[in-house]
Design an enzyme around this catalytic site. Structure first.
Site, PDB file in Angstrom:
ATOM      1  N   GLU A 172     -82.429 -15.807  -0.550  1.00  0.00           N
ATOM      2  CA  GLU A 172     -84.106 -15.608  -0.398  1.00  0.00           C
ATOM      3  C   GLU A 172     -84.983 -15.817  -1.785  1.00  0.00           C
ATOM      4  OE1 GLU A 172     -85.020 -12.131   1.790  1.00  0.00           O
ATOM      5  OE2 GLU A 172     -83.983 -12.607   3.335  1.00  0.00           O
ATOM      6  N   GLU A 291     -78.490 -13.893   7.763  1.00  0.00           N
ATOM      7  CA  GLU A 291     -78.933 -12.375   8.048  1.00  0.00           C
ATOM      8  C   GLU A 291     -79.695 -12.532   9.263  1.00  0.00           C
ATOM      9  OE1 GLU A 291     -81.144 -10.333   5.002  1.00  0.00           O
ATOM     10  OE2 GLU A 291     -79.857 -11.406   3.344  1.00  0.00           O
TER      11      GLU A 291
HETATM   12  O1  AHR Z   1     -80.764  -7.065   4.868  1.00  0.00           O
HETATM   13  C1  AHR Z   1     -81.704  -6.701   4.108  1.00  0.00           C
HETATM   14  C2  AHR Z   1     -82.251  -7.395   3.173  1.00  0.00           C
HETATM   15  O2  AHR Z   1     -83.094  -8.376   3.977  1.00  0.00           O
HETATM   16  C3  AHR Z   1     -81.479  -8.402   2.318  1.00  0.00           C
HETATM   17  O3  AHR Z   1     -81.413  -7.798   1.102  1.00  0.00           O
HETATM   18  C4  AHR Z   1     -82.513  -9.419   2.116  1.00  0.00           C
HETATM   19  O4  AHR Z   1     -81.864 -10.756   1.817  1.00  0.00           O
HETATM   20  C5  AHR Z   1     -83.366  -9.400   3.418  1.00  0.00           C
HETATM   21  O5  AHR Z   1     -84.688  -9.763   2.828  1.00  0.00           O
END
Ligand code: AHR
Length: 500
Positions: A172, A291
């Site tokens: 990210e 994610e």
């Molecule tokens: O999964 C929680 C967080 O969400 C992670 O660390 C990040 O990559 C995302 O913003």
């Protein structure tokens, strides 16, 4: 009762089911590692300090690949802190989650945990505060057979090469919250040079460039384009991250979250193909949806510690999920499977305690959240090829996405075995679903289960861990037609086969 129909044809193949669709994520965040998967002194702890109750649930969840060690955490992480003798590992400030990282658990422990859980590791490298050299050092440590400083160090730590194939080039880095946040060109150049150098050690690595942190980011679309313009020939995948919540109490839109995921995937695929066309490349970049989940907790609160306190493994975003969340998770999996031609990897974030399907208490039990069930069942039943379905469904109207199909479904077919996964996203009433399976030649229903409850907010707790579990559902098969009633807010799986 309103009706929906689906026609299944096993020759309408989208792509093989990719086992890596059933990935999850272990981040050094909150209690995912400490008192989640790792708790020496727990009644079930093994000789490595791994909770055996959590290992068992991880296997039951049907997890294929686990991304590690972050997440936002990785952007300030020094991997060397987490290898070698425990007594000499440093305690560090973790800026991502405002906590203390003891480094008691690190790369060597994670690799051992993966072997015990029977999962493939997916390693993220720090491209926030670090760069090409540290990525190369990490790769030498994990994968080189021996005879060099870092591979010999791993041997001294008692480990054979880990053979890690799947690598995330940072996390990210488009997000201003990220330590070492970058512009697309800054990140694209760094990711390209890191990938190029890593391939000098091992050409066959599978590398993921960071896409946008969400499709709501201001640079969404241009970030992917600019990053891929720099990295296209050096990487295999571009990442997508998406979290869906029901904070505004708009359940109709929340239940249709998979419409957003479908659109997100299609947009990133279109962007990647556009860059491929610009570059006159015949290569296709696929997606690592590394994610995804339902996430309610206030995100700003998850980074701020209380005042100046820096705690070890504080409770962070321990969302308690309900039946509606489980239906949404099941539907998001339907979307991921439907895109198996371009989604190569997907990771439910995270595995334990932190927005997770598995919850634990320190010194106490481990239990399954309602969201555990659609994941475990889909992972167990999906096999062979994902099929394109012909679906006719009534619609429901949503504030976020307009009119959307009430019934959304996907099916997989594997030599005489058919699995159908379907949701009813209506909050109003049941839908009578008829599935024409006559072309699949299956004749027996082996299993038919549903996630549904008269209370869509029903949940599981340590005291009542099986309040929400999959229940058998009445499914009938006659003359090549499968019929099931899908109640409002429900997720159903049916598996069928030929008589042998
Ligand atoms: O999964 C929680 C967080 O969400 C992670 O660390 C990040 O990559 C995302 O913003």
């Amino acid at each position: 009762m309103i009706a929906a129909t689906i026609t299944v044809d096993p020759t309408f193949r989208i792509a093989p089911v990719n086992r890596r669709t059933f990935g999850t994520f272990v981040e050094h965040m909150g209690r995912c590692v400490y008192t989640g998967i790792y708790e020496p002194g727990h009644a079930t702890a093994d000789e490595d300090g791994f909770r055996k109750d959590v290992l068992e649930l991880t296997r039951e969840l049907g997890v294929s690949v686990v991304r590690y060690p972050g997440g936002n955490f990785v952007s300030g992480y020094r991997w060397e802190d987490g290898v070698g003798p425990r007594e000499s590992r440093p305690r560090r400030l973790d800026l991502a989650w405002h906590s203390i990282e003891t480094n008691e658990f690190g790369l060597d422990e994670f690799s051992r945990w993966c072997a015990k859980a029977g999962v493939e590791p997916m390693m993220a490298i720090n491209l926030g505060t670090r760069g090409v050299q540290e990525a190369l050092d990490l790769l030498e440590y994990t994968n080189h057979p021996g005879g060099t400083a870092l591979s010999d160090l791993r041997e001294q730590h008692g480990a054979s090469p880990y053979g890690i194939k799947l690598w995330c080039l940072g996390n990210e880095l488009d997000g201003p919250w990220q330590v070492g946040h970058k512009t697309p060109t800054e990140y694209g150049r760094l990711a390209a040079e890191t990938a190029r150098a890593m391939r000098m050690i091992e050409p066959g690595l599978q590398l993921v460039a960071c896409g946008s942190s969400s499709s709501r980011m201001p640079l969404f679309g241009t970030w992917e384009r600019d990053v891929l313009r720099e990295t296209y020939e050096f990487v295999d995948y571009i990442s997508c991250h998406a979290y869906y919540g029901n904070d505004a109490g708009d359940t109709a839109s929340f239940l249709a979250s998979a419409v957003n995921m479908d659109h997100f995937i299609d947009s990133v695929v279109a962007t990647a193909d556009h860059v491929g066309a610009e570059l006159k490349s015949s290569k296709k970049i696929s997606i690592s949806f590394d994610e995804w989940n339902v996430w309610y907790s206030d995100r700003s609160r998850s980074t701020d510690g209380p005042g100046d306190q820096w705690e070890v493994a504080p409770r962070r975003i321990e969302d308690q999920y309900n039946v509606t969340d489980a239906v949404v998770v099941g539907n998001l999996l339907i979307s991921l499977l439907r895109h198996s031609d371009r989604v190569a990897v997907a990771c439910l974030a995270q595995l334990a305690n932190v927005i997770a399907p598995i919850m634990t208490e320190p010194d106490g039990p481990a239990w399954k959240q309602p969201t555990f069930h659609p994941f475990a069942i889909t992972s167990r039943l999906a096999a062979g090829d994902v099929l394109h379905l012909q679906t006719e469904s009534p619609t429901v109207s949503t504030a976020a996405y307009g009119d959307v199909a009430a019934v959304d479904a996907v099916a997989t077919y594997d030599e005489g075995r058919l699995a159908v996964f379907a949701v009813n996203r209506s909050t109003e009433g049941p839908v009578q679903l008829t599935v024409d399976i006559s072309r699949a030649g299956v004749t027996t229903i082996d299993e038919a289960v549903i996630i549904h409850d008269s209370d869509p907010l029903a949940t599981n707790t340590a005291a009542d861990p099986d309040r929400v579990t999959p229940q058998p559902v009445d499914a009938r098969l006659q003359d090549g037609k499968l019929t099931i009633t899908l109640p409002a807010i429900s997720w159903t799986a049916v598996s069928l086969s030929t008589d042998r």
